[in-house]
Write a protein that holds these residues in place. Structure first.
Motif, short mmCIF file in Angstrom:
data_model
loop_
_atom_site.label_atom_id
_atom_site.label_comp_id
_atom_site.label_asym_id
_atom_site.label_seq_id
_atom_site.Cartn_x
_atom_site.Cartn_y
_atom_site.Cartn_z
N SER A 2 -6.91 14.77 -4.29
CA SER A 2 -7.87 13.82 -3.73
C SER A 2 -8.54 13.04 -4.85
O SER A 2 -8.60 13.50 -6.00
CB SER A 2 -8.93 14.56 -2.91
OG SER A 2 -9.80 15.27 -3.76
N SER A 3 -9.04 11.88 -4.52
CA SER A 3 -9.68 11.07 -5.55
C SER A 3 -10.96 11.74 -6.06
O SER A 3 -11.31 11.60 -7.23
CB SER A 3 -9.99 9.67 -5.01
OG SER A 3 -10.91 9.73 -3.95
N TRP A 7 -11.78 12.53 -10.07
CA TRP A 7 -12.99 12.10 -10.78
C TRP A 7 -13.77 13.29 -11.33
O TRP A 7 -14.36 13.22 -12.41
CB TRP A 7 -13.86 11.23 -9.89
CG TRP A 7 -13.22 9.89 -9.64
CD1 TRP A 7 -12.73 9.42 -8.46
CD2 TRP A 7 -12.96 8.87 -10.61
NE1 TRP A 7 -12.18 8.18 -8.64
CE2 TRP A 7 -12.31 7.81 -9.94
CE3 TRP A 7 -13.19 8.74 -11.97
CZ2 TRP A 7 -11.90 6.65 -10.59
CZ3 TRP A 7 -12.79 7.58 -12.62
CH2 TRP A 7 -12.15 6.55 -11.93
#
Length: 63
Positions: A2-3, A7
């Motif tokens: 997932s993004s 991050w």
């Protein structure tokens, strides 16, 4: 991946990369000088070992 996880991992990587220069700037400079004096093949080998160890660690954590 997932993004959000991407991050978070990027943020953790930046924190870990910043610890050395933040806590020991003179020793970090000396280390960078010594690293710069190494042959490119030695630096490449160090990088490959880090990539392999990082990949193995990521795989172990996932399983």
């Amino acid at each position: 991946m997932s993004s959000t996880l991407f991050w978070q991992l990027l943020a953790l990587w930046l924190v870990l990369e910043g610890v050395g220069p933040a806590l020991m700037p003179r020793q970090w400079q000396q280390f960078m000088r010594q690293l710069a004096e190494q042959k490119a093949s030695v630096i490449r080998q160090i990088g490959l070992v880090m990539v392999i160890l990082g990949g193995l660690l990521a795989w172990l954590v996932k399983h």
